[in-house]
Write an enzyme that holds these catalytic residues in place. Structure first.
Site: not given
Length: 236
Positions: A1, A3, A13-15
């Site tokens: 995913m 954003f 990147h998503t964390t």
């Protein structure tokens, strides 16, 4: 995913996972492999989605299930389904084995991890091929491990004692189901991300079988609970 950051103009990147699934328990038995998970997906700490199927049939003899970010699970299902469709389109009688899917998923997870955009999943692949039972775990780093039983999430802490006491790899399907039901009963009482509705699936020489969700039996009317409740009533 991923954003898109409007401020920096770069991709971020998503964390951390957002909508997550709970524990997975998988056992081999005499004649196949059984997997179980609950039907809950949590939004943070909120039990948001209580009727989610988290078991996917990848091919005629392969089952995939995971705990972790549910959107990543959906993406992996799409990737593995592409492989199965390609094999069918060639129509040459050659199909990937469950181990092929497990090795592919390990390489995919390792690639995503190296790009600092990992799949936030603990993946379980179960299959039956050439009269051989197959069960493997692939974690967020791409680590690949074959085993006779696998637990993910809080089941790794609460359920190994139950499995070691009541399970062996040559038990019957009904015995393996009873062990998994007992494990999820304990998880529902001790894990705030667990649910009392579970779903079981197994794969054997006849193919894959995904059963309807069922509710585990729990007991809350212990004498100790009743005595404490009565004591509180008398003190108020």
């Amino acid at each position: 995913m991923i954003f898109n950051s409007e401020i920096s103009g770069q991709y971020e990147h998503t964390t951390s996972p957002v909508v997550t699934g709970g524990s997975v328990i998988a056992l081999v038995y005499n004649g196949g492999v059984l997997v179980g998970t609950d039907t809950l997906c949590s939004y943070g700490s909120m039990a948001a989605f209580k009727n989610v199927q988290k078991i996917a049939q990848i091919s005629q003899n392969t089952i995939y299930v995971s705990s972790g970010e549910f959107s990543d699970f959906q993406q992996v299902v799409k990737e593995l389904a592409k492989i199965d469709r390609s094999a069918l389109q060639y129509d040459d009688g050659v199909h990937p084995s469950p181990k092929d899917y497990g090795n592919y998923l390990a390489r995919l997870s390792y690639k995503k991890r190296c790009k600092i955009n990992p799949l936030y999943l603990q993946n379980v692949i179960a299959g039956f091929h050439n009269n051989d039972r197959y069960l493997a775990l692939v974690d967020i780093y791409g680590t690949y491990l074959e085993s006779k039983f696998i637990t993910t999430g809080f089941a790794s802490y609460f359920c190994k004692a139950i499995i070691s006491n009541y399970w062996n790899e040559n038990c019957s399907l009904d015995q393996a189901k009873q062990v998994i039901r007992e494990c999820f009963k304990v998880l529902f009482c001790r894990d705030c991300r667990a649910h009392d509705v579970i779903q079981l699936a197994y794969v054997d020489a006849q193919g894959t079988h995904i059963e309807e969700p069922e509710r585990v039996e729990t007991k809350w009317d212990f004498n100790g609970f009743k005595q404490r409740a009565n004591e509180k009533l008398h003190t108020q």
